[in-house]
Design a protein around this motif. Structure first.
Motif, PDB file in Angstrom:
ATOM      1  N   GLY A 128      37.218  49.008  51.700  1.00  0.00           N
ATOM      2  CA  GLY A 128      37.876  48.244  52.764  1.00  0.00           C
ATOM      3  C   GLY A 128      38.557  46.984  52.259  1.00  0.00           C
ATOM      4  N   MET A 129      38.879  46.939  50.961  1.00  0.00           N
ATOM      5  CA  MET A 129      39.533  45.766  50.377  1.00  0.00           C
ATOM      6  C   MET A 129      41.031  45.994  50.273  1.00  0.00           C
ATOM      7  SD  MET A 129      37.294  44.104  47.281  1.00  0.00           S
ATOM      8  CE  MET A 129      37.594  45.451  46.172  1.00  0.00           C
ATOM      9  N   ALA A 130      41.797  44.983  50.623  1.00  0.00           N
ATOM     10  CA  ALA A 130      43.249  45.007  50.461  1.00  0.00           C
ATOM     11  C   ALA A 130      43.616  44.193  49.227  1.00  0.00           C
ATOM     12  CB  ALA A 130      43.931  44.405  51.683  1.00  0.00           C
ATOM     13  N   VAL A 131      44.522  44.723  48.409  1.00  0.00           N
ATOM     14  CA  VAL A 131      45.067  43.938  47.308  1.00  0.00           C
ATOM     15  C   VAL A 131      46.107  43.004  47.920  1.00  0.00           C
ATOM     16  CG1 VAL A 131      46.355  44.009  45.138  1.00  0.00           C
ATOM     17  CG2 VAL A 131      44.678  45.812  45.663  1.00  0.00           C
ATOM     18  N   VAL A 132      45.913  41.703  47.752  1.00  0.00           N
ATOM     19  CA  VAL A 132      46.808  40.742  48.397  1.00  0.00           C
ATOM     20  C   VAL A 132      47.770  40.054  47.440  1.00  0.00           C
ATOM     21  CG1 VAL A 132      45.318  40.321  50.375  1.00  0.00           C
ATOM     22  CG2 VAL A 132      45.069  38.900  48.340  1.00  0.00           C
ATOM     23  N   THR A 133      47.441  40.042  46.166  1.00  0.00           N
ATOM     24  CA  THR A 133      48.337  39.451  45.176  1.00  0.00           C
ATOM     25  C   THR A 133      47.851  39.810  43.789  1.00  0.00           C
ATOM     26  OG1 THR A 133      49.519  37.419  44.526  1.00  0.00           O
ATOM     27  CG2 THR A 133      47.144  37.224  44.961  1.00  0.00           C
ATOM     28  N   GLY A 134      48.645  39.474  42.811  1.00  0.00           N
ATOM     29  CA  GLY A 134      48.239  39.732  41.445  1.00  0.00           C
ATOM     30  C   GLY A 134      49.327  39.393  40.463  1.00  0.00           C
ATOM     31  N   HIS A 135      49.037  39.689  39.233  1.00  0.00           N
ATOM     32  CA  HIS A 135      49.966  39.485  38.118  1.00  0.00           C
ATOM     33  C   HIS A 135      49.754  40.657  37.180  1.00  0.00           C
ATOM     34  CE1 HIS A 135      52.053  37.368  34.842  1.00  0.00           C
ATOM     35  NE2 HIS A 135      51.146  37.944  34.078  1.00  0.00           N
ATOM     36  N   THR A 136      50.825  41.299  36.785  1.00  0.00           N
ATOM     37  CA  THR A 136      50.713  42.435  35.881  1.00  0.00           C
ATOM     38  C   THR A 136      51.776  42.308  34.803  1.00  0.00           C
ATOM     39  OG1 THR A 136      49.997  43.815  37.729  1.00  0.00           O
ATOM     40  CG2 THR A 136      50.646  44.951  35.714  1.00  0.00           C
ATOM     41  N   ALA A 137      51.318  42.351  33.547  1.00  0.00           N
ATOM     42  CA  ALA A 137      52.241  42.271  32.421  1.00  0.00           C
ATOM     43  C   ALA A 137      51.582  42.903  31.196  1.00  0.00           C
ATOM     44  CB  ALA A 137      52.608  40.816  32.128  1.00  0.00           C
ATOM     45  N   ARG A 138      52.395  43.186  30.206  1.00  0.00           N
ATOM     46  CA  ARG A 138      51.896  43.663  28.912  1.00  0.00           C
ATOM     47  C   ARG A 138      52.040  42.514  27.927  1.00  0.00           C
ATOM     48  NH1 ARG A 138      54.387  48.501  30.867  1.00  0.00           N
ATOM     49  NH2 ARG A 138      52.893  50.215  30.867  1.00  0.00           N
ATOM     50  N   TYR A 139      50.984  42.292  27.137  1.00  0.00           N
ATOM     51  CA  TYR A 139      50.982  41.186  26.191  1.00  0.00           C
ATOM     52  C   TYR A 139      50.440  41.622  24.833  1.00  0.00           C
ATOM     53  CZ  TYR A 139      51.395  38.147  30.302  1.00  0.00           C
ATOM     54  OH  TYR A 139      51.809  37.532  31.454  1.00  0.00           O
ATOM     55  N   HIS A 140      50.952  41.013  23.788  1.00  0.00           N
ATOM     56  CA  HIS A 140      50.373  41.179  22.452  1.00  0.00           C
ATOM     57  C   HIS A 140      48.963  40.598  22.472  1.00  0.00           C
ATOM     58  CE1 HIS A 140      53.914  42.471  20.225  1.00  0.00           C
ATOM     59  NE2 HIS A 140      54.617  41.645  20.984  1.00  0.00           N
ATOM     60  N   GLY A 141      48.051  41.231  21.776  1.00  0.00           N
ATOM     61  CA  GLY A 141      46.690  40.697  21.651  1.00  0.00           C
ATOM     62  C   GLY A 141      45.742  41.115  22.754  1.00  0.00           C
ATOM     63  N   CYS A 142      46.222  41.803  23.759  1.00  0.00           N
ATOM     64  CA  CYS A 142      45.352  42.274  24.838  1.00  0.00           C
ATOM     65  C   CYS A 142      44.864  43.674  24.497  1.00  0.00           C
ATOM     66  CB  CYS A 142      46.090  42.287  26.179  1.00  0.00           C
ATOM     67  SG  CYS A 142      46.549  40.651  26.729  1.00  0.00           S
ATOM     68  N   ASP A 143      43.633  43.957  24.830  1.00  0.00           N
ATOM     69  CA  ASP A 143      43.081  45.272  24.528  1.00  0.00           C
ATOM     70  C   ASP A 143      41.940  45.582  25.481  1.00  0.00           C
ATOM     71  OD1 ASP A 143      42.925  47.709  23.262  1.00  0.00           O
ATOM     72  OD2 ASP A 143      42.328  46.895  21.324  1.00  0.00           O
ATOM     73  N   TYR A 144      41.545  46.838  25.471  1.00  0.00           N
ATOM     74  CA  TYR A 144      40.433  47.294  26.280  1.00  0.00           C
ATOM     75  C   TYR A 144      39.148  46.716  25.709  1.00  0.00           C
ATOM     76  CZ  TYR A 144      44.051  50.661  27.429  1.00  0.00           C
ATOM     77  OH  TYR A 144      45.236  51.239  27.797  1.00  0.00           O
ATOM     78  N   PRO A 145      38.126  46.486  26.468  1.00  0.00           N
ATOM     79  CA  PRO A 145      38.010  46.814  27.881  1.00  0.00           C
ATOM     80  C   PRO A 145      38.463  45.689  28.818  1.00  0.00           C
ATOM     81  CG  PRO A 145      35.873  46.152  27.083  1.00  0.00           C
ATOM     82  CD  PRO A 145      36.822  46.105  25.905  1.00  0.00           C
ATOM     83  N   MET A 146      38.613  44.434  28.326  1.00  0.00           N
ATOM     84  CA  MET A 146      38.951  43.359  29.250  1.00  0.00           C
ATOM     85  C   MET A 146      40.457  43.283  29.433  1.00  0.00           C
ATOM     86  SD  MET A 146      37.962  39.332  29.641  1.00  0.00           S
ATOM     87  CE  MET A 146      36.831  39.403  28.354  1.00  0.00           C
ATOM     88  N   LEU A 147      40.907  43.674  30.642  1.00  0.00           N
ATOM     89  CA  LEU A 147      42.339  43.709  30.933  1.00  0.00           C
ATOM     90  C   LEU A 147      42.782  42.569  31.826  1.00  0.00           C
ATOM     91  CD1 LEU A 147      43.135  47.496  31.439  1.00  0.00           C
ATOM     92  CD2 LEU A 147      43.184  46.114  29.366  1.00  0.00           C
ATOM     93  N   GLY A 148      41.998  41.532  31.951  1.00  0.00           N
ATOM     94  CA  GLY A 148      42.370  40.399  32.776  1.00  0.00           C
ATOM     95  C   GLY A 148      41.208  39.967  33.629  1.00  0.00           C
ATOM     96  N   GLY A 149      41.517  39.540  34.839  1.00  0.00           N
ATOM     97  CA  GLY A 149      40.490  39.066  35.747  1.00  0.00           C
ATOM     98  C   GLY A 149      40.841  39.403  37.178  1.00  0.00           C
ATOM     99  N   ALA A 150      39.847  39.274  38.037  1.00  0.00           N
ATOM    100  CA  ALA A 150      40.071  39.579  39.451  1.00  0.00           C
ATOM    101  C   ALA A 150      39.262  38.621  40.310  1.00  0.00           C
ATOM    102  CB  ALA A 150      39.673  41.020  39.757  1.00  0.00           C
ATOM    103  N   THR A 151      39.813  38.309  41.453  1.00  0.00           N
ATOM    104  CA  THR A 151      39.135  37.474  42.447  1.00  0.00           C
ATOM    105  C   THR A 151      38.980  38.287  43.721  1.00  0.00           C
ATOM    106  OG1 THR A 151      40.028  35.447  41.518  1.00  0.00           O
ATOM    107  CG2 THR A 151      39.294  35.352  43.812  1.00  0.00           C
ATOM    108  N   VAL A 152      37.776  38.289  44.252  1.00  0.00           N
ATOM    109  CA  VAL A 152      37.484  38.972  45.512  1.00  0.00           C
ATOM    110  C   VAL A 152      37.158  37.906  46.550  1.00  0.00           C
ATOM    111  CG1 VAL A 152      35.938  40.569  46.709  1.00  0.00           C
ATOM    112  CG2 VAL A 152      36.677  41.064  44.376  1.00  0.00           C
ATOM    113  N   LEU A 153      37.705  38.084  47.731  1.00  0.00           N
ATOM    114  CA  LEU A 153      37.448  37.171  48.841  1.00  0.00           C
ATOM    115  C   LEU A 153      36.804  37.937  49.985  1.00  0.00           C
ATOM    116  CD1 LEU A 153      40.687  36.502  47.774  1.00  0.00           C
ATOM    117  CD2 LEU A 153      39.876  34.391  48.772  1.00  0.00           C
TER     118      LEU A 153
END
Length: 166
Positions: A128-153
């Motif tokens: 029952g969660m709606a995605v309300v905003t975000g940021h998506t990009a590809r960057y050098h130095g990023c790898d699995y498993p941590m692909l960024g962060g998330a905030t839940v309200l």
């Protein structure tokens, strides 16, 4: 002269910073003090509570967005969403909104990303969660498993939330 502090052993091995580091480095520097912040940052606690007025509150929690492709995109996305939603659910309020920052590895294809993102959407829908905003990009130095962060309200009645100190 400022006292030098070494890195706590827990901080060197990975994971959350120690309570001592939190107390010395983070706690004294939390930006503006606002009266509607009922529960602010604490060592080892991921959620805060904001008074929205009218007997309503908002629980806010932020976590890394972990995706392990070895699980398969659908299962990995399901886990990623449920991990970030689980901390919010400990507030006693139902997770309602998701903001996600995706820092994708350059090697992730659009097909892989599409499969993962569709699975994120399905998992959010099931909760029952709606995605309300975000940021998506590809960057050098990023790898699995941590692909960024998330905030839940979560939003609910002021008498319905709980925090660990209760």
């Amino acid at each position: 002269m400022r006292q030098a502090h070494s890195i706590d052993e827990g901080d060197r091995t990975g994971g959350k910073v120690s309570a001592d580091t939190f107390t010395r480095v983070i706690a004294p520097h939390l930006g503006s003090r606002r009266p509607e912040v009922l529960v602010g940052p604490q060592a080892g606690i991921d959620s805060g509570i904001v008074d929205l007025g009218g007997g309503r509150v908002m629980a806010v929690t932020t976590d890394p967005f972990f995706v392990d492709p070895a699980l398969g995109w659908e299962r990995a996305a399901w886990f990623a969403v449920h991990i970030v939603a689980s901390d919010a659910a400990t507030s006693g309020l139902r997770p309602a909104y998701l903001s996600v920052d995706l820092n994708l590895p350059l090697r992730m294809t659009d097909e892989e990303f599409g499969e993962m993102w569709r699975a994120v959407s399905v998992a959010c829908n099931e909760l029952g969660m709606a995605v309300v905003t975000g940021h998506t990009a590809r960057y050098h130095g990023c790898d699995y498993p941590m692909l960024g962060g998330a905030t839940v309200l979560c939003v609910g009645d002021a008498d319905a939330y709980v925090v660990p100190s209760m």
